[in-house]
Motif scaffolding. Structure first.
Motif, mmCIF file in Angstrom:
data_model
loop_
_atom_site.group_PDB
_atom_site.id
_atom_site.type_symbol
_atom_site.label_atom_id
_atom_site.label_comp_id
_atom_site.label_asym_id
_atom_site.label_seq_id
_atom_site.Cartn_x
_atom_site.Cartn_y
_atom_site.Cartn_z
ATOM 1 N N ASP A 56 7.212 -29.314 23.789
ATOM 2 C CA ASP A 56 6.730 -29.385 22.406
ATOM 3 C C ASP A 56 7.470 -28.384 21.527
ATOM 4 N N LEU A 60 9.616 -29.187 18.202
ATOM 5 C CA LEU A 60 9.248 -28.599 16.909
ATOM 6 C C LEU A 60 10.406 -27.832 16.276
ATOM 7 N N ILE A 87 5.217 -26.758 6.311
ATOM 8 C CA ILE A 87 4.164 -26.789 7.325
ATOM 9 C C ILE A 87 2.827 -27.081 6.654
ATOM 10 N N GLU A 88 2.297 -28.264 6.883
ATOM 11 C CA GLU A 88 1.014 -28.659 6.294
ATOM 12 C C GLU A 88 -0.126 -27.916 6.982
ATOM 13 N N MET A 91 -1.322 -29.366 10.296
ATOM 14 C CA MET A 91 -0.367 -29.114 11.377
ATOM 15 C C MET A 91 -0.494 -27.679 11.868
ATOM 16 N N LEU A 92 -0.595 -26.736 10.934
ATOM 17 C CA LEU A 92 -0.711 -25.331 11.311
ATOM 18 C C LEU A 92 -1.984 -25.097 12.123
ATOM 19 N N GLY A 94 -3.528 -27.250 13.918
ATOM 20 C CA GLY A 94 -3.309 -27.878 15.218
ATOM 21 C C GLY A 94 -2.476 -27.004 16.145
ATOM 22 N N LEU A 95 -1.442 -26.376 15.603
ATOM 23 C CA LEU A 95 -0.603 -25.484 16.409
ATOM 24 C C LEU A 95 -1.390 -24.250 16.865
ATOM 25 N N ARG A 98 -3.782 -25.394 19.596
ATOM 26 C CA ARG A 98 -3.038 -25.648 20.840
ATOM 27 C C ARG A 98 -2.696 -24.334 21.536
#
Length: 119
Positions: A56, A60, A87-88, A91-92, A94-95, A98
């Motif tokens: 991943d 990225l 970077i929306e 998305m941030l 989610g990162l 994770r």
């Protein structure tokens, strides 16, 4: 997201705590004593080091200029995300989630179960 929104979000994760082992300029976020994020501001830009799966992370870093191999970290397992327009927010988040989940997945079963109950 601005710096305070990011900090607030990370502190909502179960057992998340903020520490400053590298000085007042570097915010380290831990879950049960294990780091899942490192936040600093460089030239007015918020940078966050986050853990990720090697495949991943490679994808990225090839897709986004704001994501690069982790600064002062294991370049295979960590990325540095510069919080820019690229970077929306979703998305941030989610990162960050994770990274948190990857760190929790390596903990003892009892700790994993305790954290799962809180989520």
């Amino acid at each position: 997201m601005n710096k305070q929104e990011i900090v607030d979000f990370m502190l909502t994760l179960p057992e998340s705590e903020l520490d400053y082992p590298f000085g007042a300029d570097v915010m380290v976020f831990k879950v049960l004593g294990k780091m899942f994020a490192l936040l600093s501001v460089n030239d007015g830009v918020v940078d966050i080091n986050l853990k990720g799966a090697p495949a991943d992370n490679e994808a990225l870093t090839s897709m986004f200029t704001a994501i690069r191999p982790g600064y002062h970290m294991n370049k295979k397992h960590w990325v540095t995300v510069s919080v820019t327009e690229e970077i929306e927010d979703g998305m941030l988040k989610g990162l960050i989630d994770r990274s948190y989940e990857l760190v929790v997945s390596k903990m003892k079963k009892a700790d994993r179960e305790r954290l799962a109950i809180q989520r």
